[in-house]
Design a protein around this motif. Structure first.
Motif, PDB file in Angstrom:
ATOM      1  N   MET A   1     -14.912  40.247   9.080  1.00 53.64           N
ATOM      2  CA  MET A   1     -13.507  40.854   8.188  1.00 53.64           C
ATOM      3  C   MET A   1     -13.029  41.912   8.142  1.00 53.64           C
ATOM      4  N   SER A   2     -11.628  41.500   7.360  1.00 53.34           N
ATOM      5  CA  SER A   2     -10.696  42.933   7.780  1.00 53.34           C
ATOM      6  C   SER A   2     -11.435  44.050   6.265  1.00 53.34           C
ATOM      7  N   ALA A   3     -11.245  45.027   6.798  1.00 50.50           N
ATOM      8  CA  ALA A   3     -11.969  46.103   6.085  1.00 50.50           C
ATOM      9  C   ALA A   3     -11.125  45.987   4.920  1.00 50.50           C
ATOM     10  N   HIS A   4      -9.118  45.461   4.471  1.00 52.14           N
ATOM     11  CA  HIS A   4      -8.645  45.651   3.533  1.00 52.14           C
ATOM     12  C   HIS A   4      -8.833  43.762   2.771  1.00 52.14           C
ATOM     13  N   SER A   5      -9.096  42.812   3.468  1.00 50.73           N
ATOM     14  CA  SER A   5      -9.338  41.459   2.914  1.00 50.73           C
ATOM     15  C   SER A   5      -9.671  41.148   1.846  1.00 50.73           C
ATOM     16  N   VAL A   6      -8.778  40.917   0.903  1.00 52.84           N
ATOM     17  CA  VAL A   6      -9.620  40.278  -0.466  1.00 52.84           C
ATOM     18  C   VAL A   6      -8.856  39.476  -0.750  1.00 52.84           C
ATOM     19  N   VAL A   7      -9.511  37.933  -1.829  1.00 56.40           N
ATOM     20  CA  VAL A   7      -8.725  37.227  -2.072  1.00 56.40           C
ATOM     21  C   VAL A   7      -8.134  36.959  -3.668  1.00 56.40           C
ATOM     22  N   ASN A   8      -6.435  36.198  -3.179  1.00 57.65           N
ATOM     23  CA  ASN A   8      -5.604  36.431  -3.800  1.00 57.65           C
ATOM     24  C   ASN A   8      -6.080  34.967  -4.687  1.00 57.65           C
ATOM     25  N   HIS A   9      -6.605  35.189  -5.612  1.00 53.91           N
ATOM     26  CA  HIS A   9      -6.730  34.323  -6.447  1.00 53.91           C
ATOM     27  C   HIS A   9      -5.259  33.846  -7.750  1.00 53.91           C
ATOM     28  N   THR A  10      -4.550  34.913  -7.755  1.00 50.65           N
ATOM     29  CA  THR A  10      -3.840  35.010  -8.798  1.00 50.65           C
ATOM     30  C   THR A  10      -2.903  32.858  -8.808  1.00 50.65           C
ATOM     31  N   GLN A  11      -2.340  33.057  -7.724  1.00 53.05           N
ATOM     32  CA  GLN A  11      -2.286  31.779  -7.218  1.00 53.05           C
ATOM     33  C   GLN A  11      -2.555  30.777  -7.477  1.00 53.05           C
ATOM     34  N   PRO A  12      -3.975  30.106  -7.289  1.00 53.88           N
ATOM     35  CA  PRO A  12      -4.705  29.243  -7.562  1.00 53.88           C
ATOM     36  C   PRO A  12      -4.384  29.461  -8.592  1.00 53.88           C
ATOM     37  N   GLY A 131     -12.095  55.839  14.252  1.00 50.56           N
ATOM     38  CA  GLY A 131     -10.551  54.530  14.626  1.00 50.56           C
ATOM     39  C   GLY A 131     -10.978  53.604  13.562  1.00 50.56           C
ATOM     40  N   GLU A 132     -10.501  52.194  13.522  1.00 45.81           N
ATOM     41  CA  GLU A 132     -10.804  50.767  12.861  1.00 45.81           C
ATOM     42  C   GLU A 132     -12.093  50.270  12.865  1.00 45.81           C
ATOM     43  N   ARG A 133     -12.429  50.438  14.655  1.00 48.66           N
ATOM     44  CA  ARG A 133     -13.832  49.659  14.852  1.00 48.66           C
ATOM     45  C   ARG A 133     -15.021  50.177  14.674  1.00 48.66           C
ATOM     46  N   GLY A 134     -14.698  51.768  13.687  1.00 47.30           N
ATOM     47  CA  GLY A 134     -15.703  52.229  13.479  1.00 47.30           C
ATOM     48  C   GLY A 134     -16.002  52.082  11.670  1.00 47.30           C
ATOM     49  N   LEU A 135     -14.756  52.120  10.561  1.00 48.74           N
ATOM     50  CA  LEU A 135     -14.806  51.880   9.449  1.00 48.74           C
ATOM     51  C   LEU A 135     -14.940  50.332  10.131  1.00 48.74           C
ATOM     52  N   LEU A 136     -14.548  49.558  10.484  1.00 47.91           N
ATOM     53  CA  LEU A 136     -15.026  48.043  10.135  1.00 47.91           C
ATOM     54  C   LEU A 136     -16.927  47.490  10.674  1.00 47.91           C
ATOM     55  N   LEU A 137     -17.159  48.394  11.566  1.00 48.50           N
ATOM     56  CA  LEU A 137     -18.644  48.960  11.764  1.00 48.50           C
ATOM     57  C   LEU A 137     -19.533  49.294  10.533  1.00 48.50           C
ATOM     58  N   ARG A 138     -19.154  50.428   9.603  1.00 43.74           N
ATOM     59  CA  ARG A 138     -19.611  50.577   8.777  1.00 43.74           C
ATOM     60  C   ARG A 138     -19.179  49.542   7.150  1.00 43.74           C
ATOM     61  N   ALA A 139     -18.427  48.873   7.269  1.00 50.20           N
ATOM     62  CA  ALA A 139     -18.443  47.912   6.301  1.00 50.20           C
ATOM     63  C   ALA A 139     -19.347  46.878   6.418  1.00 50.20           C
ATOM     64  N   HIS A 140     -19.361  46.102   7.694  1.00 45.78           N
ATOM     65  CA  HIS A 140     -20.239  45.082   8.180  1.00 45.78           C
ATOM     66  C   HIS A 140     -21.001  45.708   7.908  1.00 45.78           C
ATOM     67  N   LEU A 141     -22.400  46.847   7.961  1.00 50.72           N
ATOM     68  CA  LEU A 141     -23.132  47.180   7.407  1.00 50.72           C
ATOM     69  C   LEU A 141     -23.476  46.827   5.930  1.00 50.72           C
ATOM     70  N   ALA A 188     -10.524  54.641   4.875  1.00 54.60           N
ATOM     71  CA  ALA A 188     -10.807  53.449   4.091  1.00 54.60           C
ATOM     72  C   ALA A 188      -9.470  54.027   2.060  1.00 54.60           C
ATOM     73  N   GLU A 189      -9.406  54.898   2.173  1.00 62.11           N
ATOM     74  CA  GLU A 189      -8.095  54.917   1.228  1.00 62.11           C
ATOM     75  C   GLU A 189      -6.835  54.861   1.916  1.00 62.11           C
ATOM     76  N   ARG A 190      -6.445  54.496   3.077  1.00 61.17           N
ATOM     77  CA  ARG A 190      -4.752  54.199   3.530  1.00 61.17           C
ATOM     78  C   ARG A 190      -5.438  52.640   3.636  1.00 61.17           C
ATOM     79  N   PHE A 191      -6.472  52.079   3.811  1.00 59.17           N
ATOM     80  CA  PHE A 191      -6.338  50.153   3.426  1.00 59.17           C
ATOM     81  C   PHE A 191      -6.377  49.817   1.888  1.00 59.17           C
ATOM     82  N   GLY A 192      -6.900  50.909   1.527  1.00 58.43           N
ATOM     83  CA  GLY A 192      -7.312  50.425  -0.231  1.00 58.43           C
ATOM     84  C   GLY A 192      -8.387  50.023  -0.565  1.00 58.43           C
ATOM     85  N   VAL A 193      -9.868  50.037   0.228  1.00 61.23           N
ATOM     86  CA  VAL A 193     -11.137  49.760   0.219  1.00 61.23           C
ATOM     87  C   VAL A 193     -12.045  50.298   0.111  1.00 61.23           C
TER      88      VAL A 193
END
Length: 233
Positions: A1-12, A131-141, A188-193
């Motif tokens: 999952m991308s570190a900055h992925s969220v569901v865009n539920h507004t339109q649905p 780098g980004e992989r480090g953020l993704l590893l932390r988030a994936h944990l 994390a702050e740059r990606f808004g997460v």
């Protein structure tokens, strides 16, 4: 999952308002503003909404993302967690991890697969995680801990009984650490997460218990086990 992925539920949700209103028991509704104003948050928070969608989901659910978002939001509300942004993130997590094998990867396309939390921890210690992989590893944990312990607690209990595997508090601790480390990462702050990960770290055991209820009520309602009985006492 991308570190900055969220569901865009507004339109649905906007497209599905007539269906959502149709499945709510109007006689039981206490907040007339839901009908009069069709306010998105009031509508999504309406106590009868999830039960209504569960009753008709084989016929009229607007979309898997919307159903997942409503289900996650309601189990979080039941746990006293009022955080739409966190609900967005966790709904996106469930949808993305539903793809075959996706739960074992830190992003959709990656050379490495992780089937054990200790392997994620080991890579965090071995790599330059700036780098980004480090953020993704932390988030994936955090993500993998919550997904596995939240949706499959009976599997964890059975593995513990058969082979002495770790218990749920083990997943709570590693998951909390993963989200905390992710929130502190420089990207994390740059990606808004960052705020999402801080919230997830602070409430991890409650999130895992909410996911247990989601699993019992929505995904595996017909399964039976001693642990499930104890969870629902």
């Amino acid at each position: 999952m991308s570190a900055h992925s969220v569901v865009n539920h507004t339109q649905p949700i906007a497209n599905a308002v007539p269906i959502l209103l149709a499945v709510i028991d109007y006689a039981a509704m206490k907040n007339a503003e839901v009908v009069a104003l069709k306010d998105t948050d009031l509508l999504l928070d309406e106590p009868g909404l999830l039960e209504g969608l569960l009753a008709v989901r084989s016929l009229a659910v607007p979309s898997p993302p919307l159903f997942t978002y409503v289900a996650v939001r309601h189990v979080l509300l039941a746990a006293g967690i009022v955080d739409p942004e966190l609900a967005d993130y966790l709904a996106a997590l469930l949808l993305e991890f539903g793809d075959h094998g996706r739960h074992a990867k830190i992003r959709a396309v990656d050379d490495d697969s992780y089937h054990y939390l200790v392997d994620i921890v080991a890579d965090l210690g071995d790599e330059d995680d700036s780098g980004e992989r480090g953020l993704l590893l932390r988030a994936h944990l955090g993500n993998y801990s919550l997904w596995l312990a939240g949706l499959f607690p009976d599997y964890i209990a059975a593995r513990r009984t058969r082979a002495g595997g770790p218990d749920l508090p083990y997943y709570d601790e590693l998951g909390r650490q993963g989200y905390r480390l992710a929130s502190e990462h420089r990207l994390a702050e740059r990606f808004g997460v960052a705020s999402i990960y801080r919230a997830a770290a602070a409430r991890f055991p409650a999130l895992r218990q909410a996911f247990n209820r989601l699993s019992d009520r929505v995904f595996f309602p017909d399964s039976a086990s001693p642990d499930k009985i104890l969870r629902n006492l």
